[in-house]
Enzyme design. Structure first.
Site, PDB file in Angstrom:
ATOM      1  N   LEU A  11       0.796  -1.230   0.000  1.00 43.58           N
ATOM      2  CA  LEU A  11       0.000   0.000   0.000  1.00 43.58           C
ATOM      3  C   LEU A  11       0.827   1.278   0.000  1.00 43.58           C
ATOM      4  O   LEU A  11       0.300   2.350  -0.282  1.00 43.58           O
ATOM      5  CB  LEU A  11      -0.934   0.014   1.220  1.00 43.58           C
ATOM      6  CG  LEU A  11      -1.949  -1.129   1.286  1.00 43.58           C
ATOM      7  CD1 LEU A  11      -2.719  -1.075   2.602  1.00 43.58           C
ATOM      8  CD2 LEU A  11      -2.899  -1.067   0.108  1.00 43.58           C
ATOM      9  N   SER A  12       2.109   1.179   0.347  1.00 47.30           N
ATOM     10  CA  SER A  12       2.929   2.401   0.389  1.00 47.30           C
ATOM     11  C   SER A  12       4.171   2.232  -0.474  1.00 47.30           C
ATOM     12  O   SER A  12       4.522   1.122  -0.872  1.00 47.30           O
ATOM     13  CB  SER A  12       3.340   2.726   1.833  1.00 47.30           C
ATOM     14  OG  SER A  12       4.435   1.912   2.218  1.00 47.30           O
ATOM     15  N   GLY A  13       4.847   3.317  -0.717  1.00 49.72           N
ATOM     16  CA  GLY A  13       6.039   3.307  -1.566  1.00 49.72           C
ATOM     17  C   GLY A  13       7.335   3.119  -0.807  1.00 49.72           C
ATOM     18  O   GLY A  13       8.407   3.357  -1.360  1.00 49.72           O
ATOM     19  N   SER A  14       7.276   2.667   0.435  1.00 52.36           N
ATOM     20  CA  SER A  14       8.493   2.565   1.244  1.00 52.36           C
ATOM     21  C   SER A  14       9.487   1.529   0.728  1.00 52.36           C
ATOM     22  O   SER A  14      10.661   1.584   1.070  1.00 52.36           O
ATOM     23  CB  SER A  14       8.151   2.262   2.707  1.00 52.36           C
ATOM     24  OG  SER A  14       7.592   0.968   2.828  1.00 52.36           O
TER      25      SER A  14
END
Length: 175
Positions: free
Chosen positions: A51-54
């Site tokens: 869900l995130s770009g980390s």
């Protein structure tokens, strides 16, 4: 007149084959997408949606990540693991291990796209498993498919595929 009738019959037969093939293709696509969710569980993998770009660029937002349970003591530096951000909220994070502190039972982790390590160590109790495979952008599709509307859409596509296959077969029989 006979030649025109044969040409018309041939084009009906060709159209019937195309319609039938499209129907079968729709069914196969839905089955293949469903198998991406179901089959890995049979072999001990859990699927998660990024869900995130980390973790970009290795794991772009929307990727599907397959995680396999294992012994936290065996996790090595640079392995990518999935873990609960806290046991209370149940949020799942996928980051790279920078250090496995076996003595304290914790991992130090960092997202590839983050400049600094995560501020808090991850307890072995929060460990879910190690990332075994990633399929970019497939997580979005499977998340939609696993929703109520996605399941309804999948059933509709299968029914459309069956209908097209029947129509195509009927045209082939009558040509």
């Amino acid at each position: 007149m006979k030649k025109e009738a044969r040409v018309a019959k041939k084009s009906k037969s060709k159209a019937g084959k195309i319609i039938s093939t499209v129907g079968i293709a729709l069914i196969v696509i839905v089955i293949a997408l469903c198998s991406l969710m179901v089959l890995p569980k049979v072999f001990g993998y859990q699927a998660y949606h990024v869900l995130s770009g980390s973790m970009e660029p290795e794991m772009p937002v929307g990727s599907l990540v397959y995680v396999q349970k294992g012994n936290p003591e065996e996790v090595k530096e640079d392995d990518v693991i999935a873990f609960y951000s806290s046991l209370e909220d149940g949020g799942i994070i996928t980051h790279r291990v920078t250090k496995n502190n076996v003595v304290s039972g914790t991992f130090q982790t960092k997202g590839d796209a983050n400049e600094k390590e995560d501020p808090l160590p991850v307890s072995y109790d929060n460990y879910i498993g190690t990332a075994a495979a990633t399929i970019p952008h497939m997580g979005k599709i499977l998340t939609v498919m696993s929703s109520m509307y996605g399941k309804i859409a999948a059933v509709c596509v299968i029914l459309l595929g069956v209908a097209l296959n029947v129509i195509g077969s009927f045209q082939n029989r009558n040509s």
